[in-house]
Design a protein around this motif. Structure first.
Motif, PDB file in Angstrom:
ATOM      1  N   VAL A   1       0.848  -1.203   0.000  1.00  0.00           N
ATOM      2  CA  VAL A   1       0.000   0.000   0.000  1.00  0.00           C
ATOM      3  C   VAL A   1       0.884   1.254   0.000  1.00  0.00           C
ATOM      4  O   VAL A   1       0.595   2.250  -0.673  1.00  0.00           O
ATOM      5  CB  VAL A   1      -0.970  -0.024   1.204  1.00  0.00           C
ATOM      6  CG1 VAL A   1      -1.604   1.338   1.440  1.00  0.00           C
ATOM      7  CG2 VAL A   1      -2.058  -1.077   0.975  1.00  0.00           C
ATOM      8  N   ARG A   2       2.018   1.181   0.739  1.00  0.00           N
ATOM      9  CA  ARG A   2       2.924   2.347   0.771  1.00  0.00           C
ATOM     10  C   ARG A   2       3.586   2.598  -0.583  1.00  0.00           C
ATOM     11  O   ARG A   2       4.073   3.687  -0.843  1.00  0.00           O
ATOM     12  CB  ARG A   2       4.005   2.140   1.849  1.00  0.00           C
ATOM     13  CG  ARG A   2       3.508   2.294   3.278  1.00  0.00           C
ATOM     14  CD  ARG A   2       4.653   2.529   4.250  1.00  0.00           C
ATOM     15  NE  ARG A   2       5.593   1.430   4.277  1.00  0.00           N
ATOM     16  CZ  ARG A   2       5.465   0.320   5.011  1.00  0.00           C
ATOM     17  NH1 ARG A   2       4.408   0.161   5.780  1.00  0.00           N
ATOM     18  NH2 ARG A   2       6.378  -0.631   4.967  1.00  0.00           N
ATOM     19  N   GLN A   3       3.638   1.597  -1.454  1.00  0.00           N
ATOM     20  CA  GLN A   3       4.263   1.776  -2.776  1.00  0.00           C
ATOM     21  C   GLN A   3       3.301   2.446  -3.759  1.00  0.00           C
ATOM     22  O   GLN A   3       3.697   2.845  -4.853  1.00  0.00           O
ATOM     23  CB  GLN A   3       4.696   0.426  -3.392  1.00  0.00           C
ATOM     24  CG  GLN A   3       5.528  -0.465  -2.480  1.00  0.00           C
ATOM     25  CD  GLN A   3       6.677   0.278  -1.832  1.00  0.00           C
ATOM     26  OE1 GLN A   3       7.488   0.891  -2.526  1.00  0.00           O
ATOM     27  NE2 GLN A   3       6.737   0.234  -0.510  1.00  0.00           N
ATOM     28  N   ALA A   4       2.032   2.549  -3.395  1.00  0.00           N
ATOM     29  CA  ALA A   4       1.026   3.125  -4.301  1.00  0.00           C
ATOM     30  C   ALA A   4       1.141   4.652  -4.289  1.00  0.00           C
ATOM     31  O   ALA A   4       1.578   5.242  -3.294  1.00  0.00           O
ATOM     32  CB  ALA A   4      -0.369   2.706  -3.846  1.00  0.00           C
ATOM     33  N   PRO A   5       0.761   5.299  -5.388  1.00  0.00           N
ATOM     34  CA  PRO A   5       0.744   6.772  -5.392  1.00  0.00           C
ATOM     35  C   PRO A   5      -0.141   7.294  -4.264  1.00  0.00           C
ATOM     36  O   PRO A   5      -1.099   6.629  -3.858  1.00  0.00           O
ATOM     37  CB  PRO A   5       0.135   7.104  -6.765  1.00  0.00           C
ATOM     38  CG  PRO A   5       0.307   5.870  -7.587  1.00  0.00           C
ATOM     39  CD  PRO A   5       0.308   4.710  -6.648  1.00  0.00           C
ATOM     40  N   ARG A   6       0.203   8.475  -3.774  1.00  0.00           N
ATOM     41  CA  ARG A   6      -0.571   9.056  -2.659  1.00  0.00           C
ATOM     42  C   ARG A   6      -2.030   9.255  -3.062  1.00  0.00           C
ATOM     43  O   ARG A   6      -2.322   9.566  -4.211  1.00  0.00           O
ATOM     44  CB  ARG A   6       0.009  10.420  -2.265  1.00  0.00           C
ATOM     45  CG  ARG A   6       1.317  10.309  -1.507  1.00  0.00           C
ATOM     46  CD  ARG A   6       1.901  11.695  -1.310  1.00  0.00           C
ATOM     47  NE  ARG A   6       1.167  12.449  -0.308  1.00  0.00           N
ATOM     48  CZ  ARG A   6       1.449  12.412   0.993  1.00  0.00           C
ATOM     49  NH1 ARG A   6       2.435  11.660   1.429  1.00  0.00           N
ATOM     50  NH2 ARG A   6       0.752  13.132   1.840  1.00  0.00           N
ATOM     51  N   GLY A   7      -2.899   9.069  -2.104  1.00  0.00           N
ATOM     52  CA  GLY A   7      -4.311   9.397  -2.334  1.00  0.00           C
ATOM     53  C   GLY A   7      -5.125   8.305  -3.007  1.00  0.00           C
ATOM     54  O   GLY A   7      -6.298   8.531  -3.306  1.00  0.00           O
ATOM     55  N   VAL A   8      -4.514   7.137  -3.258  1.00  0.00           N
ATOM     56  CA  VAL A   8      -5.292   6.069  -3.900  1.00  0.00           C
ATOM     57  C   VAL A   8      -6.338   5.545  -2.920  1.00  0.00           C
ATOM     58  O   VAL A   8      -6.044   5.334  -1.745  1.00  0.00           O
ATOM     59  CB  VAL A   8      -4.365   4.904  -4.332  1.00  0.00           C
ATOM     60  CG1 VAL A   8      -5.192   3.708  -4.782  1.00  0.00           C
ATOM     61  CG2 VAL A   8      -3.438   5.352  -5.434  1.00  0.00           C
ATOM     62  N   ASP A   9      -7.551   5.352  -3.416  1.00  0.00           N
ATOM     63  CA  ASP A   9      -8.609   4.795  -2.574  1.00  0.00           C
ATOM     64  C   ASP A   9      -8.749   3.311  -2.902  1.00  0.00           C
ATOM     65  O   ASP A   9      -9.088   2.947  -4.023  1.00  0.00           O
ATOM     66  CB  ASP A   9      -9.926   5.532  -2.855  1.00  0.00           C
ATOM     67  CG  ASP A   9     -11.056   5.015  -1.958  1.00  0.00           C
ATOM     68  OD1 ASP A   9     -10.768   4.196  -1.051  1.00  0.00           O
ATOM     69  OD2 ASP A   9     -12.206   5.422  -2.183  1.00  0.00           O
ATOM     70  N   PHE A  10      -8.432   2.461  -1.930  1.00  0.00           N
ATOM     71  CA  PHE A  10      -8.494   1.015  -2.168  1.00  0.00           C
ATOM     72  C   PHE A  10      -9.880   0.433  -1.901  1.00  0.00           C
ATOM     73  O   PHE A  10     -10.099  -0.754  -2.086  1.00  0.00           O
ATOM     74  CB  PHE A  10      -7.464   0.288  -1.299  1.00  0.00           C
ATOM     75  CG  PHE A  10      -6.050   0.585  -1.704  1.00  0.00           C
ATOM     76  CD1 PHE A  10      -5.500  -0.040  -2.808  1.00  0.00           C
ATOM     77  CD2 PHE A  10      -5.287   1.489  -0.997  1.00  0.00           C
ATOM     78  CE1 PHE A  10      -4.209   0.235  -3.199  1.00  0.00           C
ATOM     79  CE2 PHE A  10      -3.993   1.774  -1.377  1.00  0.00           C
ATOM     80  CZ  PHE A  10      -3.448   1.148  -2.486  1.00  0.00           C
ATOM     81  N   GLU A  11     -10.778   1.259  -1.399  1.00  0.00           N
ATOM     82  CA  GLU A  11     -12.130   0.763  -1.109  1.00  0.00           C
ATOM     83  C   GLU A  11     -12.930   0.855  -2.402  1.00  0.00           C
ATOM     84  O   GLU A  11     -13.409   1.923  -2.762  1.00  0.00           O
ATOM     85  CB  GLU A  11     -12.786   1.586   0.008  1.00  0.00           C
ATOM     86  CG  GLU A  11     -11.961   1.689   1.284  1.00  0.00           C
ATOM     87  CD  GLU A  11     -11.627   0.332   1.897  1.00  0.00           C
ATOM     88  OE1 GLU A  11     -12.479  -0.567   1.861  1.00  0.00           O
ATOM     89  OE2 GLU A  11     -10.497   0.170   2.408  1.00  0.00           O
ATOM     90  N   ARG A  12     -13.040  -0.240  -3.116  1.00  0.00           N
ATOM     91  CA  ARG A  12     -13.600  -0.190  -4.468  1.00  0.00           C
ATOM     92  C   ARG A  12     -14.957  -0.855  -4.605  1.00  0.00           C
ATOM     93  O   ARG A  12     -15.457  -1.053  -5.704  1.00  0.00           O
ATOM     94  CB  ARG A  12     -12.624  -0.857  -5.433  1.00  0.00           C
ATOM     95  CG  ARG A  12     -11.305  -0.137  -5.401  1.00  0.00           C
ATOM     96  CD  ARG A  12     -10.324  -0.646  -6.382  1.00  0.00           C
ATOM     97  NE  ARG A  12      -9.318   0.401  -6.566  1.00  0.00           N
ATOM     98  CZ  ARG A  12      -8.562   0.526  -7.610  1.00  0.00           C
ATOM     99  NH1 ARG A  12      -8.673  -0.318  -8.590  1.00  0.00           N
ATOM    100  NH2 ARG A  12      -7.684   1.493  -7.684  1.00  0.00           N
ATOM    101  N   MET A  13     -15.507  -1.264  -3.495  1.00  0.00           N
ATOM    102  CA  MET A  13     -16.793  -1.948  -3.542  1.00  0.00           C
ATOM    103  C   MET A  13     -17.884  -0.964  -3.968  1.00  0.00           C
ATOM    104  O   MET A  13     -18.032   0.103  -3.362  1.00  0.00           O
ATOM    105  CB  MET A  13     -17.084  -2.499  -2.142  1.00  0.00           C
ATOM    106  CG  MET A  13     -18.318  -3.316  -2.032  1.00  0.00           C
ATOM    107  SD  MET A  13     -18.116  -4.946  -2.720  1.00  0.00           S
ATOM    108  CE  MET A  13     -19.813  -5.503  -2.622  1.00  0.00           C
ATOM    109  N   PRO A  14     -18.666  -1.287  -5.018  1.00  0.00           N
ATOM    110  CA  PRO A  14     -19.761  -0.392  -5.388  1.00  0.00           C
ATOM    111  C   PRO A  14     -20.822  -0.387  -4.276  1.00  0.00           C
ATOM    112  O   PRO A  14     -20.874  -1.317  -3.471  1.00  0.00           O
ATOM    113  CB  PRO A  14     -20.313  -1.028  -6.674  1.00  0.00           C
ATOM    114  CG  PRO A  14     -19.867  -2.439  -6.641  1.00  0.00           C
ATOM    115  CD  PRO A  14     -18.612  -2.497  -5.830  1.00  0.00           C
TER     116      PRO A  14
END
Ligand code: SF4
Length: 402
Positions: free
Chosen positions: A209-222
């Motif tokens: 998760v720390r390797q992801a660009p800042r501000g990515v939202d991993f909560e993707r459930m519709p």
């Protein structure tokens, strides 16, 4: 020069228990079929029962299996036709290992071809792999090279396609970038702290998760009607039924019913129970029963199972269902959670506090058997990514499985 990578800490030498020869039909190449039929007929001085034990395959649509033209069926008791009363392979005993079907000669080795070389691993269906019995793989390079050559002859389709790997769904990753993460993931998995492989997998998740660009939202459930905790419960129920079904070879369904799972999330049932055969548990029961740290040998088994998958690149991309790296690590964490939850259900229903090593090993074997048979449609991969990428859900599943 062969660039073969071999995992440390994984041992295997056949212990001759016969477990690998139960339950599953063995795919045969034409060469296997002709060689074994001729041997049996020559030994019998005429017709033998071998041809009747082998079924012609219709080709099917899986390109990886087109090499196989026949299947060695099991007897009514689930044992291979060639398995003797004392659990030996009669072909091996009478005519040497080269007489066995090629797949039996290769089992339990697996090889994953990648841009940075070939990664060896073993199947945890094997008792010796489960028990870590025999010499370390790292001392068996010569044998592994031979097995790789044989593996390549049976599966000649070449390097798997690793060109479209992703850190998480929608975030492309180059193989060189992945390799740097891979060494850190393996380091985290082998660390002494935190104790418990599920916690070390959670540390891997935080690192990715720390390797992801800042501000990515991993909560993707519709948006669905089910609350997040109910979605967790539905996912546990569905994945438990999917991966830990008792008779994996009798089960004719190999894909996750992702549409039905989403339908359940959209219109949740009044209560969700998890079942293992006749035993049923509510989530309150699962939450109030804590397994805690396992005995060292059982913990070591789960750790080796995970390490073997990560080292062998059998958890993401071309190695598993096209999952992203983060999705693949979370999927492994879910598998460990399901193993622990199955153990909890057994303990609760039998009013016990612990399982012994043999019982843990049988759960892992069941799961590994299932993993060798499942196929994931594009919809299933998509559903898994959406449902398991959430770091918050990881935290909650760890609480249920603690
Ligand atoms: S052919 Fe031999 S090694 Fe293969 S499944 Fe049968 S008994 Fe086992």
């Amino acid at each position: 020069m062969l660039n073969l990578h071999v995992p440390e800490g994984i041992n295997y030498e056949c212990s001759g228990c016969g477990h690998c020869c139960l339950g599953w039909p063995v795919p045969l190449t034409t060469e296997d079929y002709v060689r074994i039929c001729e041997y049996e007929e020559s030994a019998a001085g005429g017709a033998s029962g071998a041809r009747a034990a082998m079924r012609a395959l219709d080709g099917g649509s899986d390109p990886a299996l087109t090499k196989f033209t026949h299947s060695l069926e099991k007897r009514a008791d689930g044992r291979c036709e060639f398995l003797t009363e004392d659990d030996r392979c009669r072909l091996h005993v009478e005519a040497g290992p080269q007489m066995k079907p090629t797949i039996c000669q290769l089992f339990p080795y697996n090889f994953t071809e990648t841009p940075s070389g070939i990664y060896a691993s073993v199947s945890f269906v094997s008792s010796a792999a489960l028990f870590n019995a025999g010499r370390p793989l790292s001392e068996q390079n010569g044998l592994l090279e031979q097995k790789w050559e044989q593996f390549r002859r049976v599966f000649p389709e070449g390097s798997r396609n690793w060109s479209e790997i992703q850190l998480f769904s929608g975030q492309p990753l180059k193989w060189d970038e992945y390799l740097q993460m891979d060494s850190r993931l393996l380091e985290l998995l082998r660390a002494e702290q935190p104790e418990g492989i599920e916690r070390r997998l959670a540390a891997c998740s935080r690192y990715l998760v720390r390797q992801a660009p800042r501000g990515v939202d991993f909560e993707r459930m519709p948006p669905v009607e089910a609350r997040p905790k109910v979605v967790d419960q539905l996912l546990v129920k569905w994945l438990m039924e999917f991966y830990l079904t008792e008779d994996v070879y009798a089960c004719s369904s190999f894909d996750l019913y992702s549409q039905a799972l989403f339908a359940d999330c959209a219109k949740p049932p009044p209560a969700v129970m998890v079942a293992d055969g006749d035993a049923k548990c509510s989530f309150n029961q699962l939450l109030s029963f804590e397994l805690g740290l396992l005995e060292p040998d059982s913990e070591d088994l789960l750790s080796r199972f995970v390490y073997n998958k990560v080292f062998g690149k059998l958890y993401f991309g071309a190695g598993l269902a096209g999952l992203s790296v983060l999705g693949g690590i979370h999927h492994l964490l879910w598998l460990i959670a399901l193993i622990r939850l199955k153990a909890k259900i057994l303990c609760i229903s039998q009013e016990r506090t612990r399982l012994d090593f043999q019982e843990w090993a049988e759960i892992v074997r069941t799961l590994e058997r299932r993993l060798t048979r499942v196929t994931y449609s594009a919809e299933s991969t998509f559903a898994l990514e959406i449902l398991i990428t959430s770091p918050e859900r990881v935290g909650r599943i760890l609480t249920i499985a603690r």
